[in-house]
Design a protein around this motif. Sequence first.
Motif, PDB file in Angstrom:
ATOM      1  N   CYS A 170       0.840  -1.194   0.000  1.00 26.08           N
ATOM      2  CA  CYS A 170       0.000   0.000   0.000  1.00 26.08           C
ATOM      3  C   CYS A 170       0.878   1.249   0.000  1.00 26.08           C
ATOM      4  O   CYS A 170       1.887   1.311   0.707  1.00 26.08           O
ATOM      5  CB  CYS A 170      -0.885  -0.012   1.236  1.00 26.08           C
ATOM      6  SG  CYS A 170      -2.054   1.344   1.296  1.00 26.08           S
ATOM      7  N   ARG A 171       0.503   2.218  -0.800  1.00 29.57           N
ATOM      8  CA  ARG A 171       1.204   3.503  -0.817  1.00 29.57           C
ATOM      9  C   ARG A 171       0.636   4.386   0.288  1.00 29.57           C
ATOM     10  O   ARG A 171      -0.551   4.309   0.613  1.00 29.57           O
ATOM     11  CB  ARG A 171       1.016   4.188  -2.165  1.00 29.57           C
ATOM     12  CG  ARG A 171       1.555   3.375  -3.329  1.00 29.57           C
ATOM     13  CD  ARG A 171       1.306   4.092  -4.655  1.00 29.57           C
ATOM     14  NE  ARG A 171       1.576   3.180  -5.748  1.00 29.57           N
ATOM     15  CZ  ARG A 171       0.733   2.918  -6.745  1.00 29.57           C
ATOM     16  NH1 ARG A 171      -0.442   3.519  -6.813  1.00 29.57           N
ATOM     17  NH2 ARG A 171       1.066   2.069  -7.688  1.00 29.57           N
ATOM     18  N   GLU A 207      -2.641   6.092  -0.118  1.00 29.98           N
ATOM     19  CA  GLU A 207      -3.834   5.254  -0.293  1.00 29.98           C
ATOM     20  C   GLU A 207      -4.534   4.917   1.022  1.00 29.98           C
ATOM     21  O   GLU A 207      -5.576   4.276   1.015  1.00 29.98           O
ATOM     22  CB  GLU A 207      -3.459   3.963  -1.025  1.00 29.98           C
ATOM     23  CG  GLU A 207      -3.018   4.208  -2.449  1.00 29.98           C
ATOM     24  CD  GLU A 207      -2.451   2.985  -3.130  1.00 29.98           C
ATOM     25  OE1 GLU A 207      -2.620   2.881  -4.358  1.00 29.98           O
ATOM     26  OE2 GLU A 207      -1.830   2.136  -2.454  1.00 29.98           O
ATOM     27  N   GLN A 211      -8.267   5.537   1.196  1.00 28.80           N
ATOM     28  CA  GLN A 211      -9.090   4.559   0.482  1.00 28.80           C
ATOM     29  C   GLN A 211      -9.304   3.294   1.319  1.00 28.80           C
ATOM     30  O   GLN A 211     -10.382   2.707   1.285  1.00 28.80           O
ATOM     31  CB  GLN A 211      -8.439   4.196  -0.852  1.00 28.80           C
ATOM     32  CG  GLN A 211      -8.437   5.336  -1.853  1.00 28.80           C
ATOM     33  CD  GLN A 211      -7.694   4.951  -3.111  1.00 28.80           C
ATOM     34  OE1 GLN A 211      -8.138   4.079  -3.855  1.00 28.80           O
ATOM     35  NE2 GLN A 211      -6.553   5.583  -3.342  1.00 28.80           N
ATOM     36  N   ALA A 253      -5.269  -4.306  -6.308  1.00 27.60           N
ATOM     37  CA  ALA A 253      -5.614  -3.141  -7.123  1.00 27.60           C
ATOM     38  C   ALA A 253      -5.773  -3.528  -8.590  1.00 27.60           C
ATOM     39  O   ALA A 253      -5.156  -4.472  -9.072  1.00 27.60           O
ATOM     40  CB  ALA A 253      -4.540  -2.072  -6.985  1.00 27.60           C
ATOM     41  N   GLU A 271      -5.667   2.100 -10.707  1.00 26.14           N
ATOM     42  CA  GLU A 271      -5.558   2.888  -9.470  1.00 26.14           C
ATOM     43  C   GLU A 271      -6.686   2.586  -8.491  1.00 26.14           C
ATOM     44  O   GLU A 271      -6.762   3.203  -7.428  1.00 26.14           O
ATOM     45  CB  GLU A 271      -5.544   4.389  -9.796  1.00 26.14           C
ATOM     46  CG  GLU A 271      -4.309   4.817 -10.556  1.00 26.14           C
ATOM     47  CD  GLU A 271      -3.011   4.477  -9.831  1.00 26.14           C
ATOM     48  OE1 GLU A 271      -2.883   4.803  -8.633  1.00 26.14           O
ATOM     49  OE2 GLU A 271      -2.120   3.881 -10.464  1.00 26.14           O
ATOM     50  N   ILE A 273      -8.467   0.524  -5.657  1.00 24.24           N
ATOM     51  CA  ILE A 273      -8.180  -0.438  -4.601  1.00 24.24           C
ATOM     52  C   ILE A 273      -9.417  -1.321  -4.418  1.00 24.24           C
ATOM     53  O   ILE A 273     -10.511  -0.833  -4.144  1.00 24.24           O
ATOM     54  CB  ILE A 273      -7.843   0.280  -3.270  1.00 24.24           C
ATOM     55  CG1 ILE A 273      -6.678   1.262  -3.450  1.00 24.24           C
ATOM     56  CG2 ILE A 273      -7.549  -0.741  -2.177  1.00 24.24           C
ATOM     57  CD1 ILE A 273      -5.386   0.629  -3.865  1.00 24.24           C
ATOM     58  N   TYR A 277      -7.733  -4.899   0.884  1.00 20.06           N
ATOM     59  CA  TYR A 277      -6.435  -4.767   1.548  1.00 20.06           C
ATOM     60  C   TYR A 277      -6.284  -5.870   2.592  1.00 20.06           C
ATOM     61  O   TYR A 277      -7.259  -6.483   3.034  1.00 20.06           O
ATOM     62  CB  TYR A 277      -6.281  -3.391   2.214  1.00 20.06           C
ATOM     63  CG  TYR A 277      -7.196  -3.225   3.392  1.00 20.06           C
ATOM     64  CD1 TYR A 277      -6.802  -3.651   4.656  1.00 20.06           C
ATOM     65  CD2 TYR A 277      -8.464  -2.710   3.229  1.00 20.06           C
ATOM     66  CE1 TYR A 277      -7.666  -3.555   5.721  1.00 20.06           C
ATOM     67  CE2 TYR A 277      -9.321  -2.606   4.286  1.00 20.06           C
ATOM     68  CZ  TYR A 277      -8.924  -3.039   5.541  1.00 20.06           C
ATOM     69  OH  TYR A 277      -9.790  -2.959   6.596  1.00 20.06           O
TER      70      TYR A 277
END
Length: 154
Positions: free
Chosen positions: A8-9, A12, A15, A49, A52, A54, A57
């Motif tokens: 994960c960035r 993000e 989100q 993903a 872009e 998501i 997670y």
Amino acid sequence: MDCEIRPCRIEEAKQLEEIEQRCFLLERIGLRQFRYLQRSQSATVLVAAQAEQILGYGVVLRRCNSKIARVYALAVDLPFQRMGVGQSLLNALEQQALSWGAHNIRLEVHQANYGAQKLYLDSGYLEFARLPYYYTDLCSAIRMEKSLIRGGSL
């Protein structure tokens, strides 16, 4: 469903919080906690993903000097559930735990979350305990564990 599983960035996290809000009524992870987990040396936050967007997670935790990792969180956004996204994330979390040297992986699941229970059972997790009144709705948590070592037993 084809999707990319990747770390994960930082940008993000919002989100992830939004997915959390849509998927769970109780015990939600907030934005601050997601950001903490992203920076933690003892956690890995992965996303599924497409481009872009998501789809879901997962978070896996480790403790120093322990051979047991923990699936801390796993969520798939509602439109993408039951399409293999959760399985892909779970597989990636298990691989991360193996890369840390974990032999086993554990998790807790709400007693009424039948979809998640099926995913975990189908993935080789076994129930080893119940924690009564674990959640704020006073429902029990089912504790589950899986051996990550081929031929290993719990």
